[in-house]
Design a protein around this motif. Sequence first.
Motif, PDB file in Angstrom:
ATOM      1  N   GLU A 262       0.841  -1.186   0.000  1.00 31.75           N
ATOM      2  CA  GLU A 262       0.000   0.000   0.000  1.00 31.75           C
ATOM      3  C   GLU A 262       0.884   1.247   0.000  1.00 31.75           C
ATOM      4  N   PRO A 263       0.342   2.402  -0.408  1.00 31.61           N
ATOM      5  CA  PRO A 263       1.142   3.631  -0.406  1.00 31.61           C
ATOM      6  C   PRO A 263       1.532   4.012   1.023  1.00 31.61           C
ATOM      7  N   ASN A 267      -3.567   3.754   4.780  1.00 37.41           N
ATOM      8  CA  ASN A 267      -4.013   2.415   5.151  1.00 37.41           C
ATOM      9  C   ASN A 267      -5.077   1.926   4.177  1.00 37.41           C
ATOM     10  N   THR A 268      -4.681   1.746   2.913  1.00 38.84           N
ATOM     11  CA  THR A 268      -5.640   1.303   1.899  1.00 38.84           C
ATOM     12  C   THR A 268      -5.856  -0.209   1.937  1.00 38.84           C
ATOM     13  N   VAL A 269      -4.864  -0.972   2.413  1.00 42.56           N
ATOM     14  CA  VAL A 269      -5.042  -2.415   2.600  1.00 42.56           C
ATOM     15  C   VAL A 269      -5.516  -2.631   4.036  1.00 42.56           C
ATOM     16  N   THR A 270      -6.769  -3.039   4.192  1.00 46.69           N
ATOM     17  CA  THR A 270      -7.347  -3.169   5.532  1.00 46.69           C
ATOM     18  C   THR A 270      -7.248  -4.590   6.087  1.00 46.69           C
ATOM     19  N   GLY A 271      -6.820  -5.533   5.241  1.00 47.88           N
ATOM     20  CA  GLY A 271      -6.640  -6.898   5.716  1.00 47.88           C
ATOM     21  C   GLY A 271      -5.873  -7.726   4.691  1.00 47.88           C
ATOM     22  N   PHE A 272      -5.063  -8.682   5.193  1.00 48.52           N
ATOM     23  CA  PHE A 272      -4.301  -9.559   4.298  1.00 48.52           C
ATOM     24  C   PHE A 272      -4.242 -10.950   4.912  1.00 48.52           C
ATOM     25  N   THR A 283      -8.018  -7.335   1.557  1.00 53.51           N
ATOM     26  CA  THR A 283      -9.178  -6.458   1.515  1.00 53.51           C
ATOM     27  C   THR A 283      -8.677  -5.019   1.477  1.00 53.51           C
ATOM     28  N   TYR A 284      -9.476  -4.163   0.874  1.00 54.22           N
ATOM     29  CA  TYR A 284      -8.991  -2.789   0.688  1.00 54.22           C
ATOM     30  C   TYR A 284     -10.115  -1.784   0.883  1.00 54.22           C
ATOM     31  N   ASN A 285      -9.702  -0.538   1.159  1.00 58.05           N
ATOM     32  CA  ASN A 285     -10.591   0.617   1.186  1.00 58.05           C
ATOM     33  C   ASN A 285      -9.843   1.759   0.506  1.00 58.05           C
ATOM     34  N   LEU A 286     -10.146   1.975  -0.767  1.00 55.25           N
ATOM     35  CA  LEU A 286      -9.407   2.981  -1.533  1.00 55.25           C
ATOM     36  C   LEU A 286      -9.699   4.395  -1.073  1.00 55.25           C
ATOM     37  N   ASP A 287     -10.805   4.600  -0.382  1.00 57.63           N
ATOM     38  CA  ASP A 287     -11.116   5.936   0.128  1.00 57.63           C
ATOM     39  C   ASP A 287     -10.183   6.342   1.260  1.00 57.63           C
ATOM     40  N   ASN A 288      -9.366   5.394   1.740  1.00 55.89           N
ATOM     41  CA  ASN A 288      -8.332   5.756   2.717  1.00 55.89           C
ATOM     42  C   ASN A 288      -7.132   6.417   2.046  1.00 55.89           C
ATOM     43  N   GLY A 291      -5.694  10.821  -4.575  1.00 55.15           N
ATOM     44  CA  GLY A 291      -4.797  11.139  -5.689  1.00 55.15           C
ATOM     45  C   GLY A 291      -3.991   9.946  -6.136  1.00 55.15           C
ATOM     46  N   ASN A 292      -2.682  10.141  -6.303  1.00 50.80           N
ATOM     47  CA  ASN A 292      -1.798   9.055  -6.728  1.00 50.80           C
ATOM     48  C   ASN A 292      -1.619   7.985  -5.661  1.00 50.80           C
ATOM     49  N   ASN A 293      -2.119   8.233  -4.458  1.00 49.16           N
ATOM     50  CA  ASN A 293      -2.016   7.266  -3.369  1.00 49.16           C
ATOM     51  C   ASN A 293      -3.319   6.484  -3.155  1.00 49.16           C
ATOM     52  N   ARG A 294      -4.213   6.560  -4.108  1.00 46.61           N
ATOM     53  CA  ARG A 294      -5.488   5.839  -3.987  1.00 46.61           C
ATOM     54  C   ARG A 294      -5.372   4.489  -4.703  1.00 46.61           C
ATOM     55  N   TRP A 295      -4.629   3.579  -4.082  1.00 48.71           N
ATOM     56  CA  TRP A 295      -4.475   2.236  -4.632  1.00 48.71           C
ATOM     57  C   TRP A 295      -4.148   1.266  -3.498  1.00 48.71           C
ATOM     58  N   ALA A 296      -4.298  -0.016  -3.769  1.00 55.87           N
ATOM     59  CA  ALA A 296      -3.966  -1.071  -2.803  1.00 55.87           C
ATOM     60  C   ALA A 296      -3.496  -2.278  -3.593  1.00 55.87           C
ATOM     61  N   GLY A 297      -2.659  -3.122  -2.962  1.00 51.66           N
ATOM     62  CA  GLY A 297      -2.142  -4.241  -3.730  1.00 51.66           C
ATOM     63  C   GLY A 297      -1.444  -5.295  -2.899  1.00 51.66           C
ATOM     64  N   ALA A 298      -0.870  -6.235  -3.631  1.00 51.54           N
ATOM     65  CA  ALA A 298      -0.043  -7.289  -3.041  1.00 51.54           C
ATOM     66  C   ALA A 298       1.202  -7.436  -3.898  1.00 51.54           C
ATOM     67  N   LEU A 299       2.311  -7.781  -3.272  1.00 51.47           N
ATOM     68  CA  LEU A 299       3.586  -7.918  -3.970  1.00 51.47           C
ATOM     69  C   LEU A 299       4.047  -9.366  -3.889  1.00 51.47           C
ATOM     70  N   ILE A 300       4.246  -9.976  -5.064  1.00 54.80           N
ATOM     71  CA  ILE A 300       4.798 -11.332  -5.132  1.00 54.80           C
ATOM     72  C   ILE A 300       6.262 -11.242  -5.531  1.00 54.80           C
ATOM     73  N   SER A 301       7.146 -11.711  -4.685  1.00 58.69           N
ATOM     74  CA  SER A 301       8.574 -11.777  -4.992  1.00 58.69           C
ATOM     75  C   SER A 301       8.858 -13.143  -5.601  1.00 58.69           C
TER      76      SER A 301
END
Length: 333
Positions: A262-263, A267-272, A283-288, A291-301
């Motif tokens: 998350e940016p 706190n756009t990722v509310t659960g993992f 789970t996500y809440n993009l309203d948290n 602008g450019n920080n309105r995103w949520a995600g997961a990172l696979i290495s």
Amino acid sequence: LVISGSDAGSSYYKVVLEDAEGDKVTVRVNVDGRVSLTKSMVDSVGNASFNASDVRYVSIVVDDPSAKTGTLAITTGGLEYVPVIAATTTSALTILPVGSSVVEMEPKGYNTVTGFTQTSASVASFTYNLDNGTGNNRWAGALISLGSGFSLLAQNLVISGSDAGSSYYKVVLEDAEGDKVTVRVNVDGRVSLTKSMVDSVGNASFNASDVRYVSIVVDDPSAKTGTLAITTGGLEYVPVIAATTTSALTILPVGSSVVEMEPKGYNTVTGFTQTSASVASFTYNLDNGTGNNRWAGALISLGSGFSLLAQNLVISGSDAGSSYYKVVLEDAE
């Protein structure tokens, strides 16, 4: 006001000055070459209504009764000028700077661009209906943003445009300060925009070493509908996957792992959760974010790395809360 006129077909020409209110004075010129029109000369006409501090128009007129045919050549400085490209080039298409992108462009409130597509990093097109606009709003176009900037001092800008619906299109170059020059293109195919061409416009403020935007515009009065296809190189492009596959899921390299992302400060990722070696969710809440920080995600290495040359990467994603998601691949560099 110093101008130059030359006409072998007439013994004189007239210069008519008109102010903002429509008041006029006329001066007769009996010589070829550079002449000076002065305040005292204008005052001598005796038109008290004429405002010499706000001259708006200069008419140069031939009405010599003894003249029949001829050519009057006028020379001055600072006139608006639109160079015309009437021939294609065999030069290679320009690879645009990193971060370059293309979008549709139309006058606000007028749906003159009826469709826009980008099919690769080099090809885009827009369809238009100019009758959806009127007056100064009767145009349609595309805007190419040139990333960190492009220098015409270092190389020519070679692009390709094709449009069977219009007899020409315009290319408007804009620098980092917002200064612009316009070039008219009368041919379909690959064309080269050069530093000398830009200089011929006479806009001393334009910075040819830092071009930031290229607008490609159709405003031909005789055109109605059509499609303008643009070809260049190096545009940002996001392919779209619109169908699923029946291929087996990819077994990722040893050492692969997944975490939430998350940016920073949002706190756009509310659960993992990760429930097995093959299933994870967030789970996500993009309203948290904003602008450019309105995103949520997961990172696979991907452990020691994965090669798309060796096999496709097949994954599965499902989200009822969004109409799409993005997959960003990052290499070792």
